[in-house]
Design an enzyme around this catalytic site. Structure first.
Site, PDB file in Angstrom:
ATOM      1  N   GLN A  79       0.842  -1.259   0.060  1.00  0.00           N
ATOM      2  CA  GLN A  79       0.349   0.018   0.177  1.00  0.00           C
ATOM      3  C   GLN A  79       1.182   1.439  -0.039  1.00  0.00           C
ATOM      4  O   GLN A  79       1.318   2.196   0.618  1.00  0.00           O
ATOM      5  CB  GLN A  79      -0.879   0.403   1.019  1.00  0.00           C
ATOM      6  CG  GLN A  79      -2.560   1.701   1.553  1.00  0.00           C
ATOM      7  CD  GLN A  79      -2.858   1.149   2.122  1.00  0.00           C
ATOM      8  OE1 GLN A  79      -3.202  -0.135   2.857  1.00  0.00           O
ATOM      9  NE2 GLN A  79      -3.790   1.862   2.146  1.00  0.00           N
ATOM     10  N   PHE A  80       1.324   2.079  -1.263  1.00  0.00           N
ATOM     11  CA  PHE A  80       1.673   2.837  -1.405  1.00  0.00           C
ATOM     12  C   PHE A  80       1.328   4.095  -0.449  1.00  0.00           C
ATOM     13  O   PHE A  80       2.258   4.915  -0.346  1.00  0.00           O
ATOM     14  CB  PHE A  80       2.944   3.679  -3.172  1.00  0.00           C
ATOM     15  CG  PHE A  80       1.836   3.628  -3.639  1.00  0.00           C
ATOM     16  CD1 PHE A  80       1.274   5.315  -3.878  1.00  0.00           C
ATOM     17  CD2 PHE A  80      -0.053   2.826  -4.153  1.00  0.00           C
ATOM     18  CE1 PHE A  80       0.452   5.767  -4.639  1.00  0.00           C
ATOM     19  CE2 PHE A  80      -0.398   3.765  -5.432  1.00  0.00           C
ATOM     20  CZ  PHE A  80      -0.172   5.035  -5.377  1.00  0.00           C
ATOM     21  N   THR A  81       0.327   3.837  -0.572  1.00  0.00           N
ATOM     22  CA  THR A  81      -0.717   5.592  -0.299  1.00  0.00           C
ATOM     23  C   THR A  81      -0.072   5.988   0.653  1.00  0.00           C
ATOM     24  O   THR A  81      -0.563   7.003   2.084  1.00  0.00           O
ATOM     25  CB  THR A  81      -1.845   5.451  -0.344  1.00  0.00           C
ATOM     26  OG1 THR A  81      -2.435   3.999   0.730  1.00  0.00           O
ATOM     27  CG2 THR A  81      -2.664   5.167  -1.960  1.00  0.00           C
TER      28      THR A  81
END
Length: 146
Positions: A79-81
């Protein structure tokens, strides 16, 4: 590296209508890789996720046991967010997130390190649009960052 650790009764991830990862009691790990992360951060985070005491030894008890102690399961979702910076404007900046090819390599190494524990480790699909169903237990949620 940043990981949102959630104690769960169950969790699953769906991609294009198909369940690609599913666990029972254990931890759901949402994993963000930053542009400065190395294998040293992976080693530290692996130990932290496996050894952090988030489970009670008895019903209604304190945090006495780790996921290893209870032989729990792990669902690991990229989850790069998690590295979205929302301080300015209305659109997050992802400047601190690792480039996709770097992040994917480190994410896959992290998953392999977790698998050496002998616990069941399931994953989503890196870079895919995923629907994650999480049945929180407690709820217990902690954020750990290197």
């Amino acid at each position: 590296m940043k990981v949102v650790i959630q104690r769960v009764q169950s969790s699953q991830v769906v991609v294009e209508g198909q369940i690609v990862g599913k666990i029972g009691r254990g931890l759901n790990l949402l994993v963000g890789i930053s542009n400065t992360d190395t294998e040293a951060e992976l080693d530290w985070m692996t130990r932290k996720c496996l050894e952090l005491r988030l489970f009670p030894a008895a019903e209604g008890g304190r945090f006495d046991c780790s996921v290893q102690d209870i032989r729990g399961e792990l669902l690991v979702i990229s989850q790069f967010t998690l590295y979205g910076d929302c301080r300015k404007g209305r659109r997050p900046s992802f400047d601190r997130a690792a480039a996709p090819e770097v992040a994917q390599s480190l994410y896959e190494k992290f998953v392999e390190k977790l698998r050496t524990s002998g616990l069941k480790v399931e994953t989503g699909i890196f870079g895919a649009m995923m629907q994650v169903a999480i049945e929180n237990d407690g709820p217990v949620t902690v954020i750990v960052e290197t």
